[in-house]
Design a protein around this motif. Structure first.
Motif, PDB file in Angstrom:
ATOM      1  N   TYR A 167      69.080  68.613  19.091  1.00 24.63           N
ATOM      2  CA  TYR A 167      69.438  69.840  18.386  1.00 24.63           C
ATOM      3  C   TYR A 167      68.361  70.913  18.509  1.00 24.63           C
ATOM      4  O   TYR A 167      68.427  71.934  17.828  1.00 24.63           O
ATOM      5  CB  TYR A 167      69.674  69.553  16.909  1.00 24.63           C
ATOM      6  N   GLY A 224      68.625  69.803  13.027  1.00 27.11           N
ATOM      7  CA  GLY A 224      69.991  69.952  13.511  1.00 27.11           C
ATOM      8  C   GLY A 224      70.503  71.374  13.578  1.00 27.11           C
ATOM      9  O   GLY A 224      71.694  71.593  13.814  1.00 27.11           O
ATOM     10  N   THR A 251      70.446  63.611  12.211  1.00 24.44           N
ATOM     11  CA  THR A 251      69.309  64.494  11.960  1.00 24.44           C
ATOM     12  C   THR A 251      68.318  63.758  11.073  1.00 24.44           C
ATOM     13  O   THR A 251      68.662  62.792  10.397  1.00 24.44           O
ATOM     14  CB  THR A 251      69.762  65.812  11.305  1.00 24.44           C
TER      15      THR A 251
END
Length: 340
Positions: A56, A61, A267
């Motif tokens: 990410y 994220g 995440t």
């Protein structure tokens, strides 16, 4: 020079573009840019806007880049700088789709990219010229519920990590593309597969399983990034006696085929030491008669202690899902008004 492509595939070695065309490639070794990527750099990945070190862009994220060279005024002038042609890459048995779903990783001018059917490439990020390629031999009769795809790679300490359709996780040497270690973490004959982009946290490579539509029990797994030694497994459907097991039928073994696969990268919050992951649908998808109850931890957000693999808390988005909704979207971390 002539090279038998099958020799490369069977040996699990890197295959360079020149070898595939019967010529010696000029650049088949990448600069050692991944050697310096460690946990500290991944924690502070946002401080390197010229790079994209993890799935990410950062653990939270958000996929946010602070780069501002491209903006709302000049975006209309964008044109392709280069195109990379992957070439013929093979097929698997049965009806499926073949597409790129991977987020490329970029480290100091080198791009690392995965494709379907066990392919990984290292490219010159400025020119698109291939440096090396790797092909993992995936059995022809592997069954995939939702497309022959792969969602990307992870990098750390001189290695590239990725998963394969036949439920394996591999580490490659980032400079040569040669295999360092190779571990199985799912039973492909029972319907398990793998498509997730791995996440490196501390000294671990964390991956999730696929195959909920085929009636498998979902799980997360962590491996030592140096040796490939298995560190922990977190099942996302509890067995009898475990927390949440009362949300499955007391009779039979519906839980053993319950789904809840983790096929999108999680995440991570280093302050809480928790990995946040979305889980998929229960199995069978549309028939709840054999799985009465809420069916934890399907269609849920789970918070997993990254050191032990234990689920610390959960939120179920769709109890007793009958619509194949999943809850697999990314868990984006942020702070608002002082609240995490």
């Amino acid at each position: 020079m002539t090279v038998d492509y099958a020799d490369y595939v069977d040996a699990g070695e890197a295959v360079d573009q020149g070898a595939l065309s019967g010529k010696v490639a000029g650049g088949e070794v990448a600069p050692p840019v991944v050697a310096g990527v460690d946990y500290e750099r991944l924690l502070n990945a946002r401080e390197e806007p010229q790079n994209w070190l993890t799935y990410y862009g950062a653990y939270n994220g958000q996929r946010y880049s602070p780069l501002d060279q491209i903006n709302t005024e000049n975006i209309k002038r964008m044109v392709p700088a280069w195109v990379f042609q992957a070439g013929t890459t093979g097929l698997i048995a049965g009806a499926s789709t073949y597409s790129f779903e991977a987020a490329p990783i970029v480290v100091d001018g080198v791009m690392f990219l995965s494709g379907w059917d066990g392919w990984v490439w290292a490219l010159d990020a400025k020119t698109g010229v291939e440096i090396w390629r790797y092909k993992h031999a995936v059995p022809f009769d592997v069954s995939l519920c939702c497309g022959n795809v792969n969602r990307g790679v992870a990098v750390a300490q001189g290695k590239i990590f990725f998963v394969t359709a036949n439920a394996r996780v591999l580490a490659l040497d980032a400079t040569t593309g040669k295999r360092v270690w190779d571990k199985t973490y799912g039973d492909v004959r029972a319907g398990e597969s793998a498509t997730v982009a791995p996440l490196v946290v501390k000294n671990m490579v964390i991956v999730g399983s696929s195959g909920g539509e085929f009636g498998v029990r979902g799980h997360l797994d962590a491996f030592d990034l140096e040796t490939g030694e298995h560190q922990w497994r977190c099942y996302t459907v509890p067995k009898p006696g475990e927390p949440g097991s009362d949300t499955w039928p007391a009779e039979g073994e519906a839980w053993a085929r319950g789904g809840a696969n983790c096929w999108v990268t999680g995440t991570f919050d280093p302050e809480t030491n928790l990995l946040y992951v979305g889980t998929g649908n229960p199995a069978p998808d549309f028939d709840g008669g054999v799985r009465e109850g809420d069916n934890l931890f399907t269609d849920s957000i789970i918070a997993v202690d990254v050191d032990s693999g234990q689920i610390r808390w959960h939120y179920q988005c769709t109890p007793h899902d009958l619509w194949d909704y999943d809850s697999i979207a990314e868990c984006i971390l942020f702070e608002q008004d002082g609240r995490k």
